[in-house]
Design a protein around this motif. Structure first.
Motif, PDB file in Angstrom:
ATOM      1  N   ARG A  96       7.878 -10.278  18.419  1.00  8.75           N
ATOM      2  CA  ARG A  96       6.563 -10.935  18.393  1.00  8.75           C
ATOM      3  C   ARG A  96       6.658 -12.355  17.866  1.00  8.75           C
ATOM      4  O   ARG A  96       5.890 -13.243  18.284  1.00  8.75           O
ATOM      5  CB  ARG A  96       5.562 -10.118  17.565  1.00  8.75           C
ATOM      6  N   ALA A  97       7.593 -12.600  16.948  1.00  6.55           N
ATOM      7  CA  ALA A  97       7.789 -13.968  16.462  1.00  6.55           C
ATOM      8  C   ALA A  97       8.336 -14.856  17.573  1.00  6.55           C
ATOM      9  O   ALA A  97       7.930 -16.021  17.721  1.00  6.55           O
ATOM     10  CB  ALA A  97       8.738 -13.970  15.263  1.00  6.55           C
ATOM     11  N   VAL A  98       9.256 -14.307  18.363  1.00  2.00           N
ATOM     12  CA  VAL A  98       9.790 -15.073  19.503  1.00  2.00           C
ATOM     13  C   VAL A  98       8.682 -15.343  20.513  1.00  2.00           C
ATOM     14  O   VAL A  98       8.600 -16.436  21.092  1.00  2.00           O
ATOM     15  CB  VAL A  98      10.953 -14.301  20.165  1.00  2.00           C
ATOM     16  N   GLU A  99       7.810 -14.373  20.716  1.00  2.00           N
ATOM     17  CA  GLU A  99       6.688 -14.558  21.640  1.00  2.00           C
ATOM     18  C   GLU A  99       5.805 -15.723  21.203  1.00  2.00           C
ATOM     19  O   GLU A  99       5.394 -16.555  22.022  1.00  2.00           O
ATOM     20  CB  GLU A  99       5.868 -13.268  21.704  1.00  2.00           C
ATOM     21  N   ARG A 100       5.515 -15.804  19.904  1.00  2.00           N
ATOM     22  CA  ARG A 100       4.660 -16.894  19.410  1.00  2.00           C
ATOM     23  C   ARG A 100       5.346 -18.254  19.530  1.00  2.00           C
ATOM     24  O   ARG A 100       4.681 -19.288  19.548  1.00  2.00           O
ATOM     25  CB  ARG A 100       4.287 -16.629  17.953  1.00  2.00           C
ATOM     26  N   ALA A 101       6.681 -18.239  19.590  1.00  2.00           N
ATOM     27  CA  ALA A 101       7.418 -19.498  19.681  1.00  2.00           C
ATOM     28  C   ALA A 101       7.589 -19.999  21.112  1.00  2.00           C
ATOM     29  O   ALA A 101       8.173 -21.064  21.322  1.00  2.00           O
ATOM     30  CB  ALA A 101       8.797 -19.326  19.032  1.00  2.00           C
ATOM     31  N   LEU A 102       7.084 -19.247  22.105  1.00  2.00           N
ATOM     32  CA  LEU A 102       7.213 -19.684  23.497  1.00  2.00           C
ATOM     33  C   LEU A 102       6.472 -20.999  23.710  1.00  2.00           C
ATOM     34  O   LEU A 102       5.387 -21.217  23.167  1.00  2.00           O
ATOM     35  CB  LEU A 102       6.649 -18.611  24.433  1.00  2.00           C
ATOM     36  N   PRO A 103       7.033 -21.878  24.514  1.00  2.00           N
ATOM     37  CA  PRO A 103       6.402 -23.193  24.702  1.00  2.00           C
ATOM     38  C   PRO A 103       5.142 -23.164  25.551  1.00  2.00           C
ATOM     39  O   PRO A 103       4.360 -24.112  25.540  1.00  2.00           O
ATOM     40  CB  PRO A 103       7.511 -23.997  25.402  1.00  2.00           C
ATOM     41  N   SER A 104       4.928 -22.086  26.307  1.00  2.00           N
ATOM     42  CA  SER A 104       3.781 -22.034  27.210  1.00  2.00           C
ATOM     43  C   SER A 104       3.207 -20.628  27.232  1.00  2.00           C
ATOM     44  O   SER A 104       3.948 -19.642  27.120  1.00  2.00           O
ATOM     45  CB  SER A 104       4.195 -22.456  28.630  1.00  2.00           C
ATOM     46  N   SER A 105       1.888 -20.538  27.407  1.00  3.04           N
ATOM     47  CA  SER A 105       1.220 -19.237  27.417  1.00  3.04           C
ATOM     48  C   SER A 105       1.491 -18.447  28.687  1.00  3.04           C
ATOM     49  O   SER A 105       1.192 -17.248  28.745  1.00  3.04           O
ATOM     50  CB  SER A 105      -0.291 -19.431  27.239  1.00  3.04           C
ATOM     51  N   ASP A 106       2.014 -19.100  29.736  1.00  2.87           N
ATOM     52  CA  ASP A 106       2.302 -18.362  30.964  1.00  2.87           C
ATOM     53  C   ASP A 106       3.707 -17.756  30.951  1.00  2.87           C
ATOM     54  O   ASP A 106       4.134 -17.134  31.920  1.00  2.87           O
ATOM     55  CB  ASP A 106       2.150 -19.276  32.185  1.00  2.87           C
ATOM     56  N   LYS A 107       4.436 -17.946  29.849  1.00  2.00           N
ATOM     57  CA  LYS A 107       5.765 -17.367  29.712  1.00  2.00           C
ATOM     58  C   LYS A 107       5.694 -16.046  28.928  1.00  2.00           C
ATOM     59  O   LYS A 107       4.769 -15.824  28.150  1.00  2.00           O
ATOM     60  CB  LYS A 107       6.704 -18.331  28.966  1.00  2.00           C
ATOM     61  N   HIS A 108       6.683 -15.194  29.137  1.00  2.00           N
ATOM     62  CA  HIS A 108       6.747 -13.958  28.372  1.00  2.00           C
ATOM     63  C   HIS A 108       8.162 -13.721  27.851  1.00  2.00           C
ATOM     64  O   HIS A 108       9.137 -14.293  28.349  1.00  2.00           O
ATOM     65  CB  HIS A 108       6.273 -12.744  29.181  1.00  2.00           C
ATOM     66  N   VAL A 109       8.240 -12.856  26.849  1.00  2.00           N
ATOM     67  CA  VAL A 109       9.523 -12.427  26.297  1.00  2.00           C
ATOM     68  C   VAL A 109       9.825 -11.042  26.843  1.00  2.00           C
ATOM     69  O   VAL A 109       8.977 -10.134  26.792  1.00  2.00           O
ATOM     70  CB  VAL A 109       9.477 -12.379  24.756  1.00  2.00           C
ATOM     71  N   LEU A 110      11.022 -10.860  27.362  1.00  2.00           N
ATOM     72  CA  LEU A 110      11.445  -9.569  27.873  1.00  2.00           C
ATOM     73  C   LEU A 110      12.230  -8.841  26.778  1.00  2.00           C
ATOM     74  O   LEU A 110      13.221  -9.360  26.257  1.00  2.00           O
ATOM     75  CB  LEU A 110      12.317  -9.739  29.124  1.00  2.00           C
TER      76      LEU A 110
ATOM     77  N   TYR B 222       6.151  -9.367  26.709  1.00  2.00           N
ATOM     78  CA  TYR B 222       5.169  -9.863  25.747  1.00  2.00           C
ATOM     79  C   TYR B 222       4.789 -11.280  26.157  1.00  2.00           C
ATOM     80  O   TYR B 222       5.619 -12.183  26.080  1.00  2.00           O
ATOM     81  CB  TYR B 222       5.746  -9.883  24.327  1.00  2.00           C
ATOM     82  N   GLY B 223       3.549 -11.467  26.583  1.00  2.00           N
ATOM     83  CA  GLY B 223       3.120 -12.807  26.953  1.00  2.00           C
ATOM     84  C   GLY B 223       2.628 -12.896  28.379  1.00  2.00           C
ATOM     85  O   GLY B 223       2.059 -11.941  28.923  1.00  2.00           O
ATOM     86  N   GLY B 224       2.861 -14.062  29.008  1.00  2.00           N
ATOM     87  CA  GLY B 224       2.351 -14.362  30.335  1.00  2.00           C
ATOM     88  C   GLY B 224       3.138 -13.720  31.461  1.00  2.00           C
ATOM     89  O   GLY B 224       4.028 -12.898  31.239  1.00  2.00           O
ATOM     90  N   PRO B 225       2.848 -14.126  32.700  1.00  2.00           N
ATOM     91  CA  PRO B 225       3.451 -13.485  33.872  1.00  2.00           C
ATOM     92  C   PRO B 225       4.887 -13.916  34.155  1.00  2.00           C
ATOM     93  O   PRO B 225       5.612 -13.204  34.849  1.00  2.00           O
ATOM     94  CB  PRO B 225       2.527 -13.915  35.007  1.00  2.00           C
ATOM     95  N   ASN B 226       5.306 -15.065  33.670  1.00  2.00           N
ATOM     96  CA  ASN B 226       6.625 -15.588  34.007  1.00  2.00           C
ATOM     97  C   ASN B 226       7.607 -15.403  32.848  1.00  2.00           C
ATOM     98  O   ASN B 226       7.252 -15.567  31.684  1.00  2.00           O
ATOM     99  CB  ASN B 226       6.530 -17.077  34.359  1.00  2.00           C
ATOM    100  N   VAL B 227       8.858 -15.070  33.190  1.00  2.00           N
ATOM    101  CA  VAL B 227       9.854 -14.846  32.161  1.00  2.00           C
ATOM    102  C   VAL B 227      10.186 -16.146  31.434  1.00  2.00           C
ATOM    103  O   VAL B 227      10.369 -17.192  32.064  1.00  2.00           O
ATOM    104  CB  VAL B 227      11.136 -14.211  32.758  1.00  2.00           C
ATOM    105  N   GLY B 228      10.207 -16.090  30.143  1.00  2.00           N
ATOM    106  CA  GLY B 228      10.553 -17.258  29.355  1.00  2.00           C
ATOM    107  C   GLY B 228      11.854 -17.041  28.588  1.00  2.00           C
ATOM    108  O   GLY B 228      12.768 -17.854  28.647  1.00  2.00           O
ATOM    109  N   LEU B 229      11.935 -15.907  27.895  1.00  2.00           N
ATOM    110  CA  LEU B 229      13.133 -15.574  27.120  1.00  2.00           C
ATOM    111  C   LEU B 229      13.416 -14.078  27.232  1.00  2.00           C
ATOM    112  O   LEU B 229      12.505 -13.279  27.487  1.00  2.00           O
ATOM    113  CB  LEU B 229      12.953 -15.940  25.640  1.00  2.00           C
ATOM    114  N   ILE B 230      14.663 -13.712  27.031  1.00  2.00           N
ATOM    115  CA  ILE B 230      15.073 -12.307  26.982  1.00  2.00           C
ATOM    116  C   ILE B 230      15.711 -12.059  25.618  1.00  2.00           C
ATOM    117  O   ILE B 230      16.620 -12.778  25.216  1.00  2.00           O
ATOM    118  CB  ILE B 230      16.083 -11.964  28.092  1.00  2.00           C
ATOM    119  N   VAL B 231      15.209 -11.062  24.919  1.00  2.24           N
ATOM    120  CA  VAL B 231      15.782 -10.683  23.628  1.00  2.24           C
ATOM    121  C   VAL B 231      16.487  -9.345  23.806  1.00  2.24           C
ATOM    122  O   VAL B 231      15.877  -8.357  24.215  1.00  2.24           O
ATOM    123  CB  VAL B 231      14.696 -10.568  22.540  1.00  2.24           C
TER     124      VAL B 231
END
Length: 257
Positions: free
Chosen positions: A206-220, A186-195
């Motif tokens: 989806r709440a974790v996705e909205r909390a990402l610091p950058s739009s190029d990050k994604h939640v796995l 969920y999100g950008g091309p680069n991994v940001g967080l894993i749930v």
């Protein structure tokens, strides 16, 4: 034959307490018992020939209908295990069934003796139509308006809206069967967080996705049903069984799924 029939009925009452297996094949036991009693057809039997049992048989259909809402009410209010409430429920069932028999069953039987068929048709239609109209009104209005305070009604609508506010990709990404875990991003091309975790973890993706610091990050999303993130967790056999439930949590946490 009659004695065997009653023995089967009584045996069913005292041996069928597991709600997970009833109804099922065990329903054959009291049913066959009832068939034996009917086939015996002993009018002078002490089991069925007494005035009390004859009266019970007369109102049996009404008694069957009325006992259900009473049993449901006792269960809902947690009173089904209290003997005094069960006795009160039985007495109330008998009283209501007697009233129903006199003013509903017997009354509708007399309608057939009307000389005018249109009059009988109108009377029967009214009896059937009143509950149909009332039920349709409740259905169309989604529950009779004004039955609860307006502020409670508004709160319930908000709660219902949140209940329906689900992740549209939940079925695609959340592992609930025995298949391979999907690597949903969920999100950008680069991994940001894993749930990872169970369905509770999946509900906040989806709440974790909205909390990402950058739009190029994604939640796995690596979640599966009923799987707490505990190393070596396993499902033990349930009481009365020898085999454990097919539980893939160990494989999921180790990454082999």
């Amino acid at each position: 034959m009659e004695a065997v029939g009653f023995a089967l009925i009584i045996a069913a009452v005292y041996t069928s307490h597991d709600v997970q297996t009833w109804p099922g094949w065990r329903a054959i036991v009291p049913t066959f018992g009832a068939v034996l009693v009917l086939l015996a057809s002993r009018a002078s039997s002490i089991w069925t020939g007494g005035l009390l049992w004859q009266a019970t048989g007369t109102v049996s259909y009404s008694l069957y209908l009325w006992h259900w809402p009473i049993v449901t009410a006792l269960t809902y209010f947690g009173l089904v295990q209290k003997v005094e409430w069960v006795i009160a429920g039985l007495l109330l069932s008998v009283i209501l069934s007697a009233i129903s028999f006199v003013f509903v069953e017997s009354a509708t039987k007399h309608m057939r003796s009307f000389r005018s068929r249109p009059v009988a048709a109108i009377a029967l239609s009214a009896l059937i139509g009143v509950p149909l109209v009332a039920g349709a009104y409740v259905r169309v209005t989604a529950g009779a308006p004004g039955r609860i305070p307006m502020d409670v009604e508004r709160a319930s609508q908000v709660i219902l809206a949140e209940k329906l506010n689900r992740n549209s990709r939940f079925g695609e990404c959340h592992l609930s069967g025995l298949g391979r875990a999907a690597e949903c991003r969920y999100g950008g091309p680069n991994v940001g967080l894993i749930v990872t975790g169970d369905s509770h973890a999946a509900s906040v993706i989806r709440a974790v996705e909205r909390a990402l610091p950058s739009s190029d990050k994604h939640v796995l999303d690596l979640t599966t049903s009923g799987c707490p993130t505990l190393a070596g967790v396993e499902w033990l056999p349930q009481e009365g069984t020898r085999e454990a439930k097919n539980f893939r949590c160990v494989e999921f946490l180790s990454g082999s799924l």
